[in-house]
Design a protein around this motif. Structure first.
Motif, PDB file in Angstrom:
ATOM      1  N   LEU A  99       0.822  -1.198   0.000  1.00 57.40           N
ATOM      2  CA  LEU A  99       0.000   0.000   0.000  1.00 57.40           C
ATOM      3  C   LEU A  99       0.862   1.257   0.000  1.00 57.40           C
ATOM      4  CD1 LEU A  99      -2.968   0.740  -0.079  1.00 57.40           C
ATOM      5  CD2 LEU A  99      -3.002   0.695   2.411  1.00 57.40           C
ATOM      6  N   ASN A 100       1.975   1.220   0.727  1.00 56.41           N
ATOM      7  CA  ASN A 100       2.909   2.353   0.719  1.00 56.41           C
ATOM      8  C   ASN A 100       3.463   2.586  -0.684  1.00 56.41           C
ATOM      9  OD1 ASN A 100       2.619   2.884   3.444  1.00 56.41           O
ATOM     10  ND2 ASN A 100       4.375   1.650   4.040  1.00 56.41           N
ATOM     11  N   LEU A 101       3.787   1.509  -1.395  1.00 56.24           N
ATOM     12  CA  LEU A 101       4.288   1.650  -2.768  1.00 56.24           C
ATOM     13  C   LEU A 101       3.226   2.266  -3.678  1.00 56.24           C
ATOM     14  CD1 LEU A 101       6.191  -1.738  -3.183  1.00 56.24           C
ATOM     15  CD2 LEU A 101       7.215   0.545  -3.023  1.00 56.24           C
ATOM     16  N   LEU A 102       1.978   1.818  -3.519  1.00 58.68           N
ATOM     17  CA  LEU A 102       0.894   2.383  -4.318  1.00 58.68           C
ATOM     18  C   LEU A 102       0.731   3.873  -4.044  1.00 58.68           C
ATOM     19  CD1 LEU A 102      -1.508   2.195  -6.263  1.00 58.68           C
ATOM     20  CD2 LEU A 102      -2.912   1.488  -4.312  1.00 58.68           C
ATOM     21  N   TYR A 103       0.711   4.256  -2.772  1.00 59.40           N
ATOM     22  CA  TYR A 103       0.554   5.675  -2.443  1.00 59.40           C
ATOM     23  C   TYR A 103       1.761   6.495  -2.905  1.00 59.40           C
ATOM     24  CZ  TYR A 103      -3.848   5.368   0.032  1.00 59.40           C
ATOM     25  OH  TYR A 103      -5.170   5.212   0.342  1.00 59.40           O
ATOM     26  N   ALA A 105       3.434   5.915  -5.589  1.00 59.99           N
ATOM     27  CA  ALA A 105       3.194   6.103  -7.027  1.00 59.99           C
ATOM     28  C   ALA A 105       2.094   7.145  -7.256  1.00 59.99           C
ATOM     29  CB  ALA A 105       2.817   4.770  -7.682  1.00 59.99           C
ATOM     30  N   ILE A 106       1.031   7.088  -6.484  1.00 58.45           N
ATOM     31  CA  ILE A 106      -0.065   8.053  -6.627  1.00 58.45           C
ATOM     32  C   ILE A 106       0.443   9.470  -6.361  1.00 58.45           C
ATOM     33  CG2 ILE A 106      -2.240   8.829  -5.583  1.00 58.45           C
ATOM     34  CD1 ILE A 106      -3.000   5.845  -5.299  1.00 58.45           C
ATOM     35  N   LYS A 107       1.355   9.618  -5.414  1.00 56.83           N
ATOM     36  CA  LYS A 107       1.902  10.944  -5.105  1.00 56.83           C
ATOM     37  C   LYS A 107       2.687  11.543  -6.266  1.00 56.83           C
ATOM     38  CE  LYS A 107       2.230  10.205  -0.176  1.00 56.83           C
ATOM     39  NZ  LYS A 107       3.118   9.977   0.949  1.00 56.83           N
ATOM     40  N   LYS A 108       3.122  10.716  -7.192  1.00 58.91           N
ATOM     41  CA  LYS A 108       3.869  11.211  -8.351  1.00 58.91           C
ATOM     42  C   LYS A 108       2.951  11.754  -9.437  1.00 58.91           C
ATOM     43  CE  LYS A 108       7.801   8.298  -7.382  1.00 58.91           C
ATOM     44  NZ  LYS A 108       8.582   7.142  -7.757  1.00 58.91           N
ATOM     45  N   LEU A 109       1.663  11.536  -9.289  1.00 59.41           N
ATOM     46  CA  LEU A 109       0.691  12.043 -10.258  1.00 59.41           C
ATOM     47  C   LEU A 109       0.433  13.524 -10.005  1.00 59.41           C
ATOM     48  CD1 LEU A 109      -1.941   9.142  -9.982  1.00 59.41           C
ATOM     49  CD2 LEU A 109      -0.199   9.425 -11.762  1.00 59.41           C
ATOM     50  N   SER A 110      -0.128  14.193 -10.997  1.00 57.60           N
ATOM     51  CA  SER A 110      -0.530  15.590 -10.807  1.00 57.60           C
ATOM     52  C   SER A 110      -1.639  15.631  -9.757  1.00 57.60           C
ATOM     53  CB  SER A 110      -1.033  16.186 -12.118  1.00 57.60           C
ATOM     54  OG  SER A 110      -2.296  15.627 -12.455  1.00 57.60           O
ATOM     55  N   GLU A 111      -1.882  16.806  -9.188  1.00 59.76           N
ATOM     56  CA  GLU A 111      -2.909  16.924  -8.150  1.00 59.76           C
ATOM     57  C   GLU A 111      -4.275  16.494  -8.645  1.00 59.76           C
ATOM     58  OE1 GLU A 111      -2.676  20.938  -6.706  1.00 59.76           O
ATOM     59  OE2 GLU A 111      -0.941  20.496  -5.455  1.00 59.76           O
ATOM     60  N   LEU A 155       4.720   1.234 -10.989  1.00 63.08           N
ATOM     61  CA  LEU A 155       4.720   0.108 -10.039  1.00 63.08           C
ATOM     62  C   LEU A 155       5.260  -1.193 -10.600  1.00 63.08           C
ATOM     63  CD1 LEU A 155       1.241   0.766  -8.420  1.00 63.08           C
ATOM     64  CD2 LEU A 155       3.482   1.123  -7.362  1.00 63.08           C
ATOM     65  N   ASP A 156       5.511  -1.232 -11.890  1.00 66.03           N
ATOM     66  CA  ASP A 156       5.924  -2.467 -12.542  1.00 66.03           C
ATOM     67  C   ASP A 156       7.108  -3.109 -11.809  1.00 66.03           C
ATOM     68  OD1 ASP A 156       5.494  -4.419 -14.435  1.00 66.03           O
ATOM     69  OD2 ASP A 156       6.934  -3.537 -15.850  1.00 66.03           O
TER      70      ASP A 156
END
Length: 160
Positions: A99-103, A105-111, A155-156
């Motif tokens: 879950l930490n890895l997913l978040y 990755a999500i943090k690297k997205l635009s707002e 995430l790959d």
């Protein structure tokens, strides 16, 4: 804030509040600060709700606005608030490595993309996401597909 208001009006929507706050924080302590500030802002502005949208839509908007505002502050040292109700147990998301890895990755997205994917993960229909974000449902569908591809690349090989 009364426990009745928290239990009846905030707690049923704690899942999305938790997900959005988690996506904008890097530690359990910051997460708890964000969560409590969101709850406080919902309570403070409860009388401003005019039934022009669903209560959940209004909560999403407040949560996103609070998280964006708090995340832009460079220095939150000395940031204090009154003690609010306990945060639900499922909010201990920092303990799960995948879950930490997913978040991360999500943090690297635009707002905006971050907000879209969090709303999608909460299983909101495209039309409701479009209402919250301020665009069309077709645009949301296209963006979600692009976001999924971007997250897959990020995430790959990292998540088992």
């Amino acid at each position: 804030m009364s426990n009745d208001f928290y239990t009846s009006s905030i707690l049923p929507h704690s899942g999305i509040i938790i997900k959005i706050c988690r996506a904008y924080t890097d530690s359990q302590e910051d997460f708890e600060d964000f969560y409590q500030e969101v709850c406080l802002q919902i309570w403070k502005s409860r009388n401003a709700f005019q039934n022009k949208s669903k209560w959940s839509t209004w909560i999403y908007r407040i949560t996103l606005n609070v998280c964006l505002t708090l995340s832009k502050k460079n220095n939150r040292k000395g940031y204090t608030m009154e003690k609010l109700p306990e945060i639900p147990e499922e909010s201990k998301a920092f303990e799960n490595e995948n879950l930490n890895l997913l978040y991360d990755a999500i943090k690297k997205l635009s707002e905006v993309d971050r907000a879209i994917i969090l709303l999608h993960l909460e299983e909101n229909p495209y039309k409701e996401i479009a209402t919250i974000i301020g665009t069309s449902a077709n645009n949301i569908a296209v963006r979600i597909n692009r976001i999924k591809k971007q997250l897959k690349i990020l995430l790959d090989g990292k998540i088992n």
